[in-house]
Design an enzyme around this catalytic site. Structure first.
Site, PDB file in Angstrom:
ATOM      1  N   HIS A   6       0.862  -1.192   0.000  1.00 17.04           N
ATOM      2  CA  HIS A   6       0.000   0.000   0.000  1.00 17.04           C
ATOM      3  C   HIS A   6       0.893   1.235   0.000  1.00 17.04           C
ATOM      4  O   HIS A   6       1.938   1.258   0.651  1.00 17.04           O
ATOM      5  CB  HIS A   6      -0.887   0.025   1.249  1.00 17.04           C
ATOM      6  CG  HIS A   6      -2.060   0.939   1.123  1.00 17.04           C
ATOM      7  ND1 HIS A   6      -1.977   2.284   1.366  1.00 17.04           N
ATOM      8  CD2 HIS A   6      -3.334   0.704   0.756  1.00 17.04           C
ATOM      9  CE1 HIS A   6      -3.160   2.843   1.166  1.00 17.04           C
ATOM     10  NE2 HIS A   6      -4.009   1.902   0.790  1.00 17.04           N
ATOM     11  N   ASP A  64      -7.989  -5.135  -0.160  1.00 16.22           N
ATOM     12  CA  ASP A  64      -8.468  -5.993  -1.260  1.00 16.22           C
ATOM     13  C   ASP A  64      -8.115  -7.457  -1.092  1.00 16.22           C
ATOM     14  O   ASP A  64      -8.577  -8.290  -1.867  1.00 16.22           O
ATOM     15  CB  ASP A  64      -7.877  -5.481  -2.584  1.00 16.22           C
ATOM     16  CG  ASP A  64      -8.445  -4.116  -2.950  1.00 16.22           C
ATOM     17  OD1 ASP A  64      -7.662  -3.199  -3.222  1.00 16.22           O
ATOM     18  OD2 ASP A  64      -9.681  -3.982  -2.891  1.00 16.22           O
TER      19      ASP A  64
HETATM   20  C1  SDX Z   1      -6.227   0.128  -2.918  1.00 12.09           C
HETATM   21  O1  SDX Z   1      -4.443   4.651  -2.034  1.00 12.09           O
HETATM   22  C2  SDX Z   1      -5.359   4.026  -1.428  1.00 12.09           C
HETATM   23  O2  SDX Z   1      -5.764   4.388  -0.331  1.00 12.09           O
HETATM   24  C3  SDX Z   1      -5.933   2.818  -2.154  1.00 12.09           C
HETATM   25  C4  SDX Z   1      -6.963   1.983  -1.388  1.00 12.09           C
HETATM   26  C5  SDX Z   1      -8.234   2.779  -1.144  1.00 12.09           C
HETATM   27  O3  SDX Z   1      -8.963   2.419  -0.190  1.00 12.09           O
HETATM   28  O4  SDX Z   1      -8.548   3.674  -1.934  1.00 12.09           O
HETATM   29  O5  SDX Z   1      -6.415   1.576  -0.154  1.00 12.09           O
HETATM   30  C6  SDX Z   1      -7.370   0.747  -2.186  1.00 12.09           C
HETATM   31  O6  SDX Z   1      -5.999   0.471  -4.043  1.00 12.09           O
HETATM   32  C7  SDX Z   1      -5.337  -0.862  -2.199  1.00 12.09           C
HETATM   33  C8  SDX Z   1      -4.150  -1.355  -3.085  1.00 12.09           C
HETATM   34  C9  SDX Z   1      -4.651  -2.471  -4.014  1.00 12.09           C
HETATM   35  N1  SDX Z   1      -3.578  -2.823  -4.985  1.00 12.09           N
HETATM   36  C10 SDX Z   1      -2.936  -4.016  -4.919  1.00 12.09           C
HETATM   37  O7  SDX Z   1      -3.099  -4.841  -4.020  1.00 12.09           O
HETATM   38  C11 SDX Z   1      -1.983  -4.266  -6.095  1.00 12.09           C
HETATM   39  C12 SDX Z   1      -0.664  -4.855  -5.560  1.00 12.09           C
HETATM   40  N2  SDX Z   1       0.020  -3.780  -4.826  1.00 12.09           N
HETATM   41  C13 SDX Z   1       1.003  -3.006  -5.529  1.00 12.09           C
HETATM   42  O8  SDX Z   1       0.796  -2.830  -6.894  1.00 12.09           O
HETATM   43  C14 SDX Z   1       1.502  -1.793  -4.741  1.00 12.09           C
HETATM   44  O9  SDX Z   1       1.770  -2.237  -3.482  1.00 12.09           O
HETATM   45  C15 SDX Z   1       0.622  -0.552  -4.660  1.00 12.09           C
HETATM   46  C16 SDX Z   1       0.209  -0.075  -6.008  1.00 12.09           C
HETATM   47  C17 SDX Z   1      -0.579  -0.799  -3.820  1.00 12.09           C
HETATM   48  C18 SDX Z   1       1.464   0.547  -3.977  1.00 12.09           C
HETATM   49  O10 SDX Z   1       2.509   0.853  -4.838  1.00 12.09           O
HETATM   50  P1  SDX Z   1       3.646   1.923  -4.431  1.00 12.09           P
HETATM   51  O11 SDX Z   1       3.295   2.637  -3.191  1.00 12.09           O
HETATM   52  O12 SDX Z   1       3.943   2.730  -5.656  1.00 12.09           O
HETATM   53  O13 SDX Z   1       4.837   1.012  -4.054  1.00 12.09           O
HETATM   54  P2  SDX Z   1       5.963   0.544  -5.069  1.00 12.09           P
HETATM   55  O14 SDX Z   1       5.338   0.013  -6.316  1.00 12.09           O
HETATM   56  O15 SDX Z   1       6.962   1.637  -5.189  1.00 12.09           O
HETATM   57  O16 SDX Z   1       6.594  -0.689  -4.280  1.00 12.09           O
HETATM   58  C19 SDX Z   1       7.658  -0.494  -3.359  1.00 12.09           C
HETATM   59  C20 SDX Z   1       8.456  -1.788  -3.438  1.00 12.09           C
HETATM   60  C21 SDX Z   1       8.900  -2.121  -4.874  1.00 12.09           C
HETATM   61  O17 SDX Z   1      10.065  -2.945  -4.766  1.00 12.09           O
HETATM   62  P3  SDX Z   1      11.556  -2.195  -4.924  1.00 12.09           P
HETATM   63  O18 SDX Z   1      11.502  -1.481  -6.249  1.00 12.09           O
HETATM   64  O19 SDX Z   1      11.675  -1.289  -3.725  1.00 12.09           O
HETATM   65  O20 SDX Z   1      12.501  -3.369  -4.904  1.00 12.09           O
HETATM   66  O21 SDX Z   1       7.621  -2.890  -3.035  1.00 12.09           O
HETATM   67  C22 SDX Z   1       7.427  -3.778  -4.140  1.00 12.09           C
HETATM   68  C23 SDX Z   1       7.783  -3.006  -5.398  1.00 12.09           C
HETATM   69  O22 SDX Z   1       8.248  -3.899  -6.406  1.00 12.09           O
HETATM   70  N3  SDX Z   1       6.011  -4.145  -4.116  1.00 12.09           N
HETATM   71  C24 SDX Z   1       5.560  -5.370  -4.348  1.00 12.09           C
HETATM   72  C25 SDX Z   1       4.163  -5.288  -4.158  1.00 12.09           C
HETATM   73  N4  SDX Z   1       3.824  -4.036  -3.831  1.00 12.09           N
HETATM   74  C26 SDX Z   1       4.970  -3.328  -3.805  1.00 12.09           C
HETATM   75  N5  SDX Z   1       6.195  -6.515  -4.692  1.00 12.09           N
HETATM   76  C27 SDX Z   1       5.404  -7.607  -4.859  1.00 12.09           C
HETATM   77  N6  SDX Z   1       4.058  -7.614  -4.694  1.00 12.09           N
HETATM   78  C28 SDX Z   1       3.408  -6.474  -4.344  1.00 12.09           C
HETATM   79  N7  SDX Z   1       2.093  -6.472  -4.187  1.00 12.09           N
END
Ligand code: SDX
Length: 431
Positions: A308, A366
């Site tokens: 998140h 989710d």
């Molecule tokens: C919602 O914003 C809100 O409030 C949203 C929400 C709401 O109520 O409105 O809470 C609802 O959208 C919840 C999120 C649902 N999405 C998912 O579950 C999709 C999977 N999650 C990711 O795509 C990600 O965690 C996000 C999009 C939720 C957040 O992305 P960020 O904040 O841009 O984080 P990032 O992509 O920069 O990740 C940081 C690190 C990265 O690794 P490094 O580059 O540091 O090595 O964490 C890794 C990412 O690769 N990472 C994951 C991951 N999420 C982040 N690796 C594997 N699986 C994951 N799910």
């Protein structure tokens, strides 16, 4: 008391400028850099808005480090178990919990707006039977402005309030109609004798051929899920609604834009993607393989429902939903869901894996919600629609808060231009 300020010094030319520090009720302050470009000739750069406050808002507060979520100051844990969804909708929209009279009046107003204009049935018939319900919801909600010409006077508080009521009332009716269109069954009209959640279940699962009364457990689970999904500060879809609304666009178009943004798998579309992922994993023995895929930078696969932007601790909503999963699966006949067991195993393994621990990746709202939706008989392609039904309350509350602010201005970010230098046109014969 002297104003708190922050000094920004440009080390290239040694100039410094002071900027006011805005402090809220709780949470981090923000430095107001709106005069920075005028003073110093440069922009700030913050793609993804990791450290950018777009507005002042009194609606929702999130503390990502400690897993705190407050709606108008009330902890989500208390509202989820003590309030009704329309009680929470009133709180988010008007800022205070309603008394008995206010709640009865609000419920009546919403009930009176649940029907759709009959001509919208022709719009629905224009979609192919297998259209994704989010595509139908986005299109039909955006078309509502065609029926309420007077309500798009966004500067009139009276019409702003009616539009908010219409959206809260009609989105569930449109959502259920989209589902009926998908399965080829007749649309069920709303019933004014049913509460909000029960009415939605009725419109989803009743048919003209026999009586149908929604189950109390299903209604209770839906009420809780709607409350948990109602608002979440300046998330992508709410920010979309605010940006669209800042131009003076009508509220129906703004909420349609919010629906479109929510549909993305990185946002609300994740709940549907979680069930697809769990189905793809299939068995606990395959979990390590998928955990490795999620960690592999060369593999686009991510653990859906994990991570998140704000929560670097357990999403408080996920905690509540996980508990309700246990209750629903125990009490719903035949709802034994092997995918829930798989989800619990996946969570256990991921939360002990260095990659996820290091990056503070926890289950989000989710991760478990689809398990309950499935147990209630709601198909996967309707999961994000369920999220949109609930989040409509947050969207219209933020839109109302923004439009009621006389200082509201059109949102218009700048950029760092990295395109070609100025150059002259080349005739096609010389290219
Ligand atoms: C919602 O914003 C809100 O409030 C949203 C929400 C709401 O109520 O409105 O809470 C609802 O959208 C919840 C999120 C649902 N999405 C998912 O579950 C999709 C999977 N999650 C990711 O795509 C990600 O965690 C996000 C999009 C939720 C957040 O992305 P960020 O904040 O841009 O984080 P990032 O992509 O920069 O990740 C940081 C690190 C990265 O690794 P490094 O580059 O540091 O090595 O964490 C890794 C990412 O690769 N990472 C994951 C991951 N999420 C982040 N690796 C594997 N699986 C994951 N799910």
């Amino acid at each position: 008391m002297t104003e708190k300020t922050v000094t920004i010094t440009n080390n290239v030319d040694g100039t410094s400028h002071e900027y006011p520090l805005h402090e809220g009720t709780i949470g981090p302050p923000a430095v107001d850099i709106s005069a920075l470009y005028r003073d110093a000739g440069f922009f700030t750069y913050d793609p993804g808005f990791m450290a950018t406050a777009s507005c002042h808002s009194a609606i929702t507060y999130i503390d990502g480090e400690h897993g705190v979520l407050l709606y108008r100051g009330y902890p989500i844990e208390q509202l989820a178990t003590k309030a009704s969804f329309l009680e929470v909708a009133y709180l988010l929209l008007y800022g205070e919990l309603p008394n008995e009279r206010e709640l009865v009046s609000f419920e009546r107003v919403i009930t009176q707006h649940t029907m759709l204009n009959e001509n919208l049935k022709n719009f629905l018939d224009g979609f192919h039977y297998d259209a994704h319900p989010m595509a139908i919801l986005c299109g039909v909600v955006g078309s509502l402005s065609a029926f309420y010409h007077e309500s798009i006077d966004v500067n009139d508080p009276h019409y702003r309030e009616i539009s908010a009521h219409r959206l809260i009332a009609k989105v569930p009716t449109i959502a259920a109609a989209a589902y009926k269109h998908n399965i080829g069954e007749p649309i069920m009209y709303p019933r004014n004798d049913l509460r909000y959640g029960a009415n939605f279940l009725y419109m989803m699962f009743a048919t003209p051929c026999e009586d149908y009364e929604p189950g109390l457990l299903a209604e209770k689970a839906l009420n809780l899920l709607f409350i948990l999904h109602a608002d979440h500060e300046q998330n992508a879809s709410t920010s979309t609604v605010r940006l669209a609304g800042s131009s003076g666009a009508n509220p129906f178009a703004c909420v349609a834009a919010g629906i479109a943004s929510l549909w993305g798998p990185a946002h609300g579309g994740a709940n549907e993607a979680v069930l697809d992922m769990l189905t793809q994993i299939g068995d606990v023995s395959s979990v390590p393989k998928f955990i490795d895929k999620a960690k592999d930078k060369d593999d686009p696969f991510r653990l859906m429902g994990f991570g998140h932007r704000v929560y670097k601790n357990y999403d408080p909503r996920a905690k509540i939903i996980r508990e309700v999963c246990h209750q629903v699966l125990e009490e719903m006949p035949g709802a034994d869901n092997p995918l829930f067991e798989l989800a619990l195993e996946l969570e256990e393994i991921a939360l002990h894996d260095e990659y996820f621990v290091e990056r503070k990746l926890y289950p989000n709202v989710d991760f478990y919600s689809g398990i309950i939706y499935s147990a209630l008989g709601i198909p996967r392609n309707m999961f994000t629609v369920m999220f949109a039904v609930a989040r409509t309350v947050g969207w219209v509350s933020h839109w109302t808060e923004m439009m009621s602010d006389p200082g509201n201005r059109i949102g218009r970010p700048r950029q760092i231009y990295c395109g070609p230098e100025p150059r002259d046109y080349v005739p096609i014969s010389k290219r």
